[in-house]
Design an enzyme around this catalytic site. Sequence first.
Site, short mmCIF file in Angstrom:
data_model
loop_
_atom_site.label_atom_id
_atom_site.label_comp_id
_atom_site.label_asym_id
_atom_site.label_seq_id
_atom_site.Cartn_x
_atom_site.Cartn_y
_atom_site.Cartn_z
N GLU A 268 -1.86 -8.90 4.47
CA GLU A 268 -1.82 -8.74 5.45
C GLU A 268 -3.03 -8.69 6.32
O GLU A 268 -3.22 -9.14 7.92
CB GLU A 268 -0.51 -8.22 6.43
CG GLU A 268 -1.16 -6.84 7.20
CD GLU A 268 -1.64 -5.68 6.05
OE1 GLU A 268 -2.05 -4.72 6.38
OE2 GLU A 268 -1.15 -5.96 4.88
N HIS B 19 -3.43 -5.40 0.64
CA HIS B 19 -3.22 -5.37 2.37
C HIS B 19 -3.31 -6.58 2.34
O HIS B 19 -3.87 -7.15 3.22
CB HIS B 19 -3.69 -4.36 3.19
CG HIS B 19 -3.65 -3.06 3.69
ND1 HIS B 19 -1.88 -3.41 4.36
CD2 HIS B 19 -3.89 -2.17 2.82
CE1 HIS B 19 -2.37 -1.47 4.30
NE2 HIS B 19 -3.24 -0.96 3.32
N CYS C 137 0.49 -0.71 0.63
CA CYS C 137 -0.34 -0.36 -0.49
C CYS C 137 0.63 1.26 0.12
O CYS C 137 1.32 1.49 -0.88
CB CYS C 137 -0.78 -0.53 0.90
SG CYS C 137 -2.51 0.56 1.07
#
Length: 230
Positions: free
Chosen positions: A212, A210, A115
């Site tokens: 994660e 993202h 990002c």
Amino acid sequence: MADRPLIGVSTYLEPRVRWGVWELEAALLPAGYPRLVQRAGGLAAMLPPDAPEHAAAAVARLDGLVVAGGPDVEPVRYGAEPDPRTGPPARARDAWELALIEAALAARLPLLGICRGMQLLNVALGGTLVQHLDGHTGAVGVAGRHPVVPVPGTRYAGIVPETAPVPTYHHQAVDRLGTGLVASAHTADGTVEAVELPAPDGWVLGVQWHPEMGEDERVMRALVTAAAAR
């Protein structure tokens, strides 16, 4: 992997964080980042902001680097006036993470920008950013989700060959690509969702979403594999 590669992940400072009886300044990183590194087979090392002149020494101790998501890049970094919808500057973090990126590129260290990290990679190589776009978040503080289409023949397409839904939370994106970068994924509206330096310029990839926040480990596993092979 018998010897797990050491993957540094950039963190950020928050002035007032509360835990137990304490309220102090803290270096923070959402737990999803180190957990994803660990699931992908790496050892996670959190890198708090430091003086930019120490970036090369930090990079020299790593096998791979992740530049994490976060606030907007200050527009002065790419020669633009701030849009009213651009967030407040994080100058110390910009300086530190840009120095990390430049050191990683110089050392040909495997590098993944997530990002903001992808946006900083683009800026570090002379590119510019779109300062606001709609439709790439969910509610405030809640990630959205949309499909990302890989560009055939790119490194990203070799990692994720199919159109795949990804968790997203951004309102800025790549405008003019930095020197040497190629776009390796897009959304249906044409937004660049991944960039990379093609071989033989080392393993360098940026993703606008993202990972994660999701379950797909393939991008991080590719970084960890590149770091282990280095």
